[in-house]
Design an enzyme around this catalytic site. Structure first.
Site, PDB file in Angstrom:
ATOM      1  N   ARG A  23     -30.486  15.841  28.776  1.00 33.77           N
ATOM      2  CA  ARG A  23     -29.367  16.719  29.126  1.00 33.77           C
ATOM      3  C   ARG A  23     -28.016  16.067  28.915  1.00 33.77           C
ATOM      4  O   ARG A  23     -27.007  16.734  28.765  1.00 33.77           O
ATOM      5  CB  ARG A  23     -29.461  17.147  30.596  1.00 33.77           C
ATOM      6  CG  ARG A  23     -30.721  17.890  30.937  1.00 33.77           C
ATOM      7  CD  ARG A  23     -30.869  17.999  32.433  1.00 33.77           C
ATOM      8  NE  ARG A  23     -31.002  16.659  32.995  1.00 33.77           N
ATOM      9  CZ  ARG A  23     -30.944  16.373  34.285  1.00 33.77           C
ATOM     10  NH1 ARG A  23     -30.727  17.326  35.161  1.00 33.77           N
ATOM     11  NH2 ARG A  23     -31.095  15.136  34.708  1.00 33.77           N
ATOM     12  N   HIS A  62       4.956   2.450  31.059  1.00 39.23           N
ATOM     13  CA  HIS A  62       5.465   3.111  32.260  1.00 39.23           C
ATOM     14  C   HIS A  62       5.102   2.353  33.531  1.00 39.23           C
ATOM     15  O   HIS A  62       4.040   1.746  33.619  1.00 39.23           O
ATOM     16  CB  HIS A  62       4.890   4.526  32.363  1.00 39.23           C
ATOM     17  CG  HIS A  62       5.261   5.403  31.214  1.00 39.23           C
ATOM     18  ND1 HIS A  62       4.557   6.522  30.895  1.00 39.23           N
ATOM     19  CD2 HIS A  62       6.265   5.319  30.305  1.00 39.23           C
ATOM     20  CE1 HIS A  62       5.098   7.110  29.845  1.00 39.23           C
ATOM     21  NE2 HIS A  62       6.140   6.392  29.458  1.00 39.23           N
ATOM     22  N   LYS A  72      -3.518   1.437  39.431  1.00 35.78           N
ATOM     23  CA  LYS A  72      -4.152   2.525  38.677  1.00 35.78           C
ATOM     24  C   LYS A  72      -5.573   2.148  38.276  1.00 35.78           C
ATOM     25  O   LYS A  72      -5.870   0.998  37.962  1.00 35.78           O
ATOM     26  CB  LYS A  72      -3.359   2.831  37.404  1.00 35.78           C
ATOM     27  CG  LYS A  72      -1.991   3.431  37.675  1.00 35.78           C
ATOM     28  CD  LYS A  72      -1.263   3.761  36.398  1.00 35.78           C
ATOM     29  CE  LYS A  72       0.095   4.395  36.709  1.00 35.78           C
ATOM     30  NZ  LYS A  72       0.848   4.690  35.495  1.00 35.78           N
ATOM     31  N   TYR A 132      -6.522   9.122  35.324  1.00 33.48           N
ATOM     32  CA  TYR A 132      -6.172   7.936  36.101  1.00 33.48           C
ATOM     33  C   TYR A 132      -5.877   8.289  37.545  1.00 33.48           C
ATOM     34  O   TYR A 132      -5.230   9.263  37.857  1.00 33.48           O
ATOM     35  CB  TYR A 132      -5.031   7.147  35.470  1.00 33.48           C
ATOM     36  CG  TYR A 132      -3.759   7.899  35.189  1.00 33.48           C
ATOM     37  CD1 TYR A 132      -2.649   7.743  36.009  1.00 33.48           C
ATOM     38  CD2 TYR A 132      -3.649   8.733  34.086  1.00 33.48           C
ATOM     39  CE1 TYR A 132      -1.472   8.404  35.738  1.00 33.48           C
ATOM     40  CE2 TYR A 132      -2.480   9.406  33.806  1.00 33.48           C
ATOM     41  CZ  TYR A 132      -1.391   9.239  34.638  1.00 33.48           C
ATOM     42  OH  TYR A 132      -0.214   9.908  34.379  1.00 33.48           O
ATOM     43  N   ASP A 169      10.481   7.416  26.701  1.00 30.06           N
ATOM     44  CA  ASP A 169      10.070   6.222  25.966  1.00 30.06           C
ATOM     45  C   ASP A 169      11.119   5.791  24.944  1.00 30.06           C
ATOM     46  O   ASP A 169      11.293   4.601  24.695  1.00 30.06           O
ATOM     47  CB  ASP A 169       8.719   6.451  25.299  1.00 30.06           C
ATOM     48  CG  ASP A 169       7.607   6.604  26.328  1.00 30.06           C
ATOM     49  OD1 ASP A 169       7.780   6.150  27.478  1.00 30.06           O
ATOM     50  OD2 ASP A 169       6.561   7.185  25.987  1.00 30.06           O
TER      51      ASP A 169
END
Length: 187
Positions: A23, A62, A72, A132, A169
């Site tokens: 599966r 960032h 994170k 994240y 950016d």
């Protein structure tokens, strides 16, 4: 899960160990007890998803300034990406150093970066999704960025000319400007 510390102290690569059958697969992506053994157990307060349509898109580098710095836990749920993390911790012996890896659903890998790091990505495929978790809430007034191609950092990105960059950016500061202003991030 297989957990290995990376070259920058406090960052960990997590390789998932899925149970597969005809599966598909099932895998655990977080276990507070296991993560706690490595000092990574967190109260994850937010989870985000970032989707990039094209190969060659760069996002980052960032971070959020204190007191809103973020740890994170990042993984790719579709496509492939090159993720980068840069140590911005004040007083760290590796301040200004970076590490990177390629991530994909196929590789089943994740990266944990503690507070005090800038993060960036470059998509290596079309239709790339980054998931994240964050251990602090997003505060727009605390967001900041360092130039993705800063010559002092000399990150070896897989592309020289990104497909697209955000205004944020494009207006990011250099690593030298960051150090001159903040000296690093208190975490």
């Amino acid at each position: 899960m297989v957990i290995k510390e990376r070259k920058l102290k406090g960052t960990f690569e997590i390789t998932l160990e899925p149970r597969e059958d005809s599966r598909g697969f099932f895998t655990r992506t977080y276990d507070k007890e296991i993560f706690g053994k490595y000092g990574m157990a967190r109260d994850w307060v937010q989870e985000n998803e970032s989707f990039s349509r094209q190969k060659g898109v760069i996002r980052g580098l960032h971070f959020q300034r204190p007191p809103h710095s973020e740890g994170k836990l990042m993984r790719i749920s579709s496509g492939e990406a090159f993720l980068v993390w840069v140590d911005l911790r004040k007083g760290s012996p590796t301040l200004g150093e970076w590490d990177s890896m390629e991530f994909s659903l196929r590789k089943k890998n994740m990266i944990y970066t503690p507070r005090g790091f800038a993060n960036g990505l470059c998509t290596l495929s079309d239709d790339c999704t980054l998931l994240y978790k964050m251990d602090n809430y997003y505060h727009p007034e605390s967001q900041d960025a360092i130039l993705w191609n800063d010559p002092d950092l000399n990150i070896q990105w897989p592309v020289k000319e990104p497909k697209e960059l955000s205004e944020r950016d494009l207006k990011a500061k250099s690593f030298k400007e960051f150090v001159d202003i903040y000296g690093g991030l208190d975490v």
